[in-house]
Design a protein around this motif. Sequence first.
Motif, PDB file in Angstrom:
ATOM      1  N   LEU A  70     -23.971  37.664  27.103  1.00 56.01           N
ATOM      2  CA  LEU A  70     -23.340  37.425  28.402  1.00 56.01           C
ATOM      3  C   LEU A  70     -23.236  35.918  28.586  1.00 56.01           C
ATOM      4  N   GLY A  71     -21.992  35.419  28.725  1.00 54.48           N
ATOM      5  CA  GLY A  71     -21.773  33.975  28.783  1.00 54.48           C
ATOM      6  C   GLY A  71     -21.019  33.541  30.018  1.00 54.48           C
ATOM      7  N   ASN A  72     -21.177  32.248  30.332  1.00 57.23           N
ATOM      8  CA  ASN A  72     -20.486  31.643  31.466  1.00 57.23           C
ATOM      9  C   ASN A  72     -20.139  30.198  31.097  1.00 57.23           C
ATOM     10  N   GLU A  73     -18.910  29.790  31.430  1.00 60.70           N
ATOM     11  CA  GLU A  73     -18.488  28.408  31.221  1.00 60.70           C
ATOM     12  C   GLU A  73     -17.959  27.849  32.535  1.00 60.70           C
ATOM     13  N   TYR A  74     -18.484  26.685  32.900  1.00 63.94           N
ATOM     14  CA  TYR A  74     -18.087  26.036  34.145  1.00 63.94           C
ATOM     15  C   TYR A  74     -17.603  24.629  33.805  1.00 63.94           C
ATOM     16  N   SER A  75     -16.306  24.402  33.981  1.00 67.84           N
ATOM     17  CA  SER A  75     -15.712  23.085  33.724  1.00 67.84           C
ATOM     18  C   SER A  75     -15.528  22.367  35.051  1.00 67.84           C
ATOM     19  N   PHE A  76     -15.941  21.111  35.089  1.00 61.35           N
ATOM     20  CA  PHE A  76     -15.881  20.362  36.333  1.00 61.35           C
ATOM     21  C   PHE A  76     -15.763  18.874  36.019  1.00 61.35           C
ATOM     22  N   LYS A  77     -15.566  18.093  37.065  1.00 64.78           N
ATOM     23  CA  LYS A  77     -15.486  16.652  36.913  1.00 64.78           C
ATOM     24  C   LYS A  77     -16.654  15.989  37.637  1.00 64.78           C
ATOM     25  N   MET A  78     -17.218  15.007  36.964  1.00 65.40           N
ATOM     26  CA  MET A  78     -18.297  14.213  37.540  1.00 65.40           C
ATOM     27  C   MET A  78     -18.018  12.762  37.179  1.00 65.40           C
ATOM     28  N   TRP A  79     -18.117  11.879  38.171  1.00 64.17           N
ATOM     29  CA  TRP A  79     -17.760  10.461  37.962  1.00 64.17           C
ATOM     30  C   TRP A  79     -16.317  10.326  37.476  1.00 64.17           C
ATOM     31  N   GLU A  80     -15.452  11.258  37.941  1.00 64.80           N
ATOM     32  CA  GLU A  80     -14.042  11.283  37.552  1.00 64.80           C
ATOM     33  C   GLU A  80     -13.852  11.500  36.052  1.00 64.80           C
ATOM     34  N   ARG A  81     -14.836  12.145  35.420  1.00 62.08           N
ATOM     35  CA  ARG A  81     -14.741  12.421  33.982  1.00 62.08           C
ATOM     36  C   ARG A  81     -15.042  13.896  33.737  1.00 62.08           C
ATOM     37  N   PRO A  82     -14.480  14.493  32.665  1.00 63.34           N
ATOM     38  CA  PRO A  82     -14.644  15.940  32.432  1.00 63.34           C
ATOM     39  C   PRO A  82     -16.016  16.303  31.881  1.00 63.34           C
ATOM     40  N   PHE A  83     -16.564  17.428  32.368  1.00 64.86           N
ATOM     41  CA  PHE A  83     -17.836  17.961  31.890  1.00 64.86           C
ATOM     42  C   PHE A  83     -17.720  19.483  31.795  1.00 64.86           C
ATOM     43  N   LYS A  84     -18.612  20.058  31.016  1.00 63.72           N
ATOM     44  CA  LYS A  84     -18.635  21.516  30.873  1.00 63.72           C
ATOM     45  C   LYS A  84     -20.074  21.979  30.699  1.00 63.72           C
ATOM     46  N   LEU A  85     -20.442  23.026  31.446  1.00 65.70           N
ATOM     47  CA  LEU A  85     -21.750  23.655  31.330  1.00 65.70           C
ATOM     48  C   LEU A  85     -21.544  25.060  30.765  1.00 65.70           C
ATOM     49  N   VAL A  86     -22.150  25.324  29.609  1.00 69.98           N
ATOM     50  CA  VAL A  86     -22.024  26.613  28.940  1.00 69.98           C
ATOM     51  C   VAL A  86     -23.386  27.291  28.929  1.00 69.98           C
ATOM     52  N   SER A  87     -23.470  28.515  29.427  1.00 65.76           N
ATOM     53  CA  SER A  87     -24.713  29.286  29.421  1.00 65.76           C
ATOM     54  C   SER A  87     -24.463  30.626  28.760  1.00 65.76           C
ATOM     55  N   GLU A  88     -25.442  31.042  27.941  1.00 67.22           N
ATOM     56  CA  GLU A  88     -25.353  32.340  27.277  1.00 67.22           C
ATOM     57  C   GLU A  88     -26.732  32.996  27.241  1.00 67.22           C
ATOM     58  N   ALA A  89     -26.788  34.232  27.683  1.00 61.58           N
ATOM     59  CA  ALA A  89     -27.986  35.058  27.543  1.00 61.58           C
ATOM     60  C   ALA A  89     -27.676  36.144  26.518  1.00 61.58           C
ATOM     61  N   TYR A  90     -28.635  36.438  25.642  1.00 57.68           N
ATOM     62  CA  TYR A  90     -28.359  37.378  24.551  1.00 57.68           C
ATOM     63  C   TYR A  90     -29.566  38.277  24.307  1.00 57.68           C
ATOM     64  N   TYR A  91     -29.265  39.416  23.689  1.00 56.97           N
ATOM     65  CA  TYR A  91     -30.312  40.371  23.303  1.00 56.97           C
ATOM     66  C   TYR A  91     -29.899  41.052  22.004  1.00 56.97           C
ATOM     67  N   LYS A  92     -30.847  41.190  21.076  1.00 50.93           N
ATOM     68  CA  LYS A  92     -30.612  41.889  19.813  1.00 50.93           C
ATOM     69  C   LYS A  92     -31.690  42.936  19.616  1.00 50.93           C
ATOM     70  N   ASN A  93     -31.255  44.146  19.324  1.00 51.49           N
ATOM     71  CA  ASN A  93     -32.171  45.217  18.922  1.00 51.49           C
ATOM     72  C   ASN A  93     -31.881  45.503  17.454  1.00 51.49           C
ATOM     73  N   ILE A  94     -32.833  45.177  16.570  1.00 58.93           N
ATOM     74  CA  ILE A  94     -32.584  45.185  15.134  1.00 58.93           C
ATOM     75  C   ILE A  94     -33.371  46.320  14.492  1.00 58.93           C
ATOM     76  N   GLN A  95     -32.688  47.130  13.705  1.00 62.09           N
ATOM     77  CA  GLN A  95     -33.300  48.266  13.007  1.00 62.09           C
ATOM     78  C   GLN A  95     -33.122  48.083  11.489  1.00 62.09           C
ATOM     79  N   ASP A  96     -33.902  48.891  10.734  1.00 61.89           N
ATOM     80  CA  ASP A  96     -33.861  48.822   9.265  1.00 61.89           C
ATOM     81  C   ASP A  96     -34.067  47.393   8.776  1.00 61.89           C
ATOM     82  N   VAL A  97     -35.044  46.733   9.360  1.00 59.25           N
ATOM     83  CA  VAL A  97     -35.306  45.326   9.028  1.00 59.25           C
ATOM     84  C   VAL A  97     -35.947  45.226   7.649  1.00 59.25           C
TER      85      VAL A  97
END
Length: 837
Positions: free
Chosen positions: A619-646
């Motif tokens: 599950l991800g989120n990207e937020y693009s914004f300007k700070m000090w009149e310059r471009p910035f981006k904050l990217v967040s991702e939460a993840y889960y893995k259920n692994i079988q036959d390891v």
Amino acid sequence: MLEIALHLKQHFLENNSLLKIKPFFLIVFFILLPFVGQSQTATLKGIILNKSNLPIANVNIKTSSNGTTSNDNGFYLIKIPANTNIIVEFTHLSFKKITATFNLKNGESFEFNPVLDSQIEQIETIVITSTERNRVEGVTTIKPEIIRTIKGAQPGIENLLKTLPGVNISNELSTQYSVRGGNFDENLVYVNEIEVYRPFLIRSGQQEGLSFVNTDLVQNVDFSAGGFQAKYGDKLSSVLDITYKNPIKFGVSADLSLLGGSISTEAISKDSKFSGIIGLRYRDNSLLVEAKETETNYKPKFADIQTYLTYKFSDKLHVSFLGNASINSYNYQPESRQTNFGTLTDPLALLVYYDGQEKDKYQTYFGAFKANYFLNDAITLKLIASQYHTTEEEYFDILAQYRLGEVNSNIGDENLGEVEFSEGIGSQLNHARNDLDALITNVEHKGSYNYEDHLLEWSVKYTHEDIRDRIVEWEVIDSAGFSINPPNIDKFNEQPYQAYQGPLVPFQNIRATNNTKIDRLQAYGQWSKRDYIGNHEVFYNAGIRMHNWTVSGKDITSKSQTVFSPRAQFAIKPDWDKDILFRLSGGLYYQPPFYRELRNKEGVVNPEVKAQKSVHIVLGNEYSFKMWERPFKLVSEAYYKNIQDVNPYTINNVRIRYEANNVAKAYAYGLDLRLNGEFVPGTESWFSFGYLKTEENINHQGYISRPTDQRLKFGILFQDYMPNIPDVKMYLNLVYNTGVPGGSPSYANPYDYQERLPDYKRADFGLSYVIVNKDKTYSGWKQKFKELSLGFEIFNMFDVQNSITNTWVRDVYSKRQYSIPNYLTPRVFNIRVGMQF
């Protein structure tokens, strides 16, 4: 048109160089030739820049019949009708429109690099109607300029990957990385859609030499840490997708330092039909290895040559060749080592004197042909054929005689730091004669159909792996002159207190010869669509992969298995004032075993090993914004893995040894955050944070941390320059990783040893002075260069003693085992010169 095709066939048959191509390629080539020249078109391409000579992404380029957009590097390419006046418009919401008229010949490729000026009018509300591909697919793009600017102890793309969230590298001598709880073998690497491979036998980072990817040749870098689409292969962790350059002009660049050098040349023919780039690299790790605590005679030779060539037979048919030849020679003669450890009140030291040497050779050759056939504006057909050949030798005989004792800690004493009382004396003899020869052949058809907002993609791929492997490896350990038996013998000897009357056997002994063949058939199909729900822009992707593999060989019972991997992505960009995008992706991911996963610790191949499988949700989120009149981006991702036959494994430095069975299950979950932007005007920097927890349950013994359970991670890549002297630039590459499990002997049950290695802390600093800039004019000797820079670097700036593994030493008197850390490189200084002609 048929006469033209027959003429071309005759021309190429008369060329002797074509005889070197396999008949298979000739057949495919001649099948495609009759389609050559059916349309009268020309190619218009270039890079769109702003007034500061920076590339502009997402510029709309359109004619009366078709259109396209510029990519993140400002590059665009569009087909236009030939032999007629065509009006082309270049538009962007933030810049003034440019209109130009072109009249090009059939097959002509013309370069046009417009410079857009800023809009004068202020737009109160900006509605963005197109979504960048990388945003909706969850792909991180790294600019090639950053890769070539930010160097390190192991320069290359991996040097920057370690600053991204979810990516962990705790060995600056290695290019191998783990992603979100996976190991080194769970990562896919592509160059121009061609899968690449790594050598098999490498066991330590200092043996690796060079990364496969030559950064001098790179045009674009995409990286996905999970939840990737069905068009990518069957691995559990990540995808690194590299695109090499198609040159648009002649150029030469070179880079020299105390660690080696590289030179690359790119060119394009006058008619723009043929283009190519070639790069040579040489690497010498002596500066790093000789700075370690082990005194050695070290003679490494790591070199490779790579090329990417493209010939455009017409606007419809493009044929490319990717070639690589790598020769790595590693000669190592350790002499002595002293490692101080323990506490201030109980200082200890390990003194080791060595005799013998190690000689390793890794020779890899890789070649691939790729044909792109543009049937029309909607359908593209591709044919890819590649072959990878590696021959590897690992020979060593090293005798290590050690003393373990108490250290003199009396300040002012002339014997300060010396071992005064020996608690243990012993020796260890390691022997190996390992040889491996692997030949991997791939043939793949890919295609895509683009209709309105729908995109269909498909592929069928056949792979044949032929691996011949001989392992002869043993280790003898004694303590105070008495041989120590391996842990699998019930009666462990009690010498010197009780006489041992059983047979003397090596502590570890592996002898095996394998001739293994693996045939694979893979296929995928996927659908993508851009649409709207109300005023909200959405993106859909759904696909499925099929993978069938058969393991056979001498003394191996043939075994065939098949798996299906469904995957999907959904992204929505709400019609809000703020630029925010939400993304959900996942599916059922399989990793059918490669040869190394089939071979257990005794060297025996088990064809019954199943594919490891993981239910993966991101599950991800990207937020693009300007700070000090310059471009910035904050990217967040939460993840889960259920692994079988390891398939459980242990890691020693960079060597992975599998159990070659599926007796475990595991899980991984975490959170990744990354903030990037222009913290300093005109430069890109980022800050990363990652939290990870991954555990496994082997044979129902309960959950314990996996070898890659690197719980916390911080990464910083920061660039700056002197305000009054902008030609003086600096970078800071800083990584902090908490320690991973791995402090146990390789033969031990991991449930008995859950000691973690110390936290990994490292900062690399670089300072460069740009003597010649391509945007300025010079006289005298400087005018021979397009760019010339002189750099100074400090690796491990704070001289932190990081360790990668432990050496285990027994005290014969107390029966204790001491974990002696194997330290990585200390602070090292480097000088670098970069130039372009």
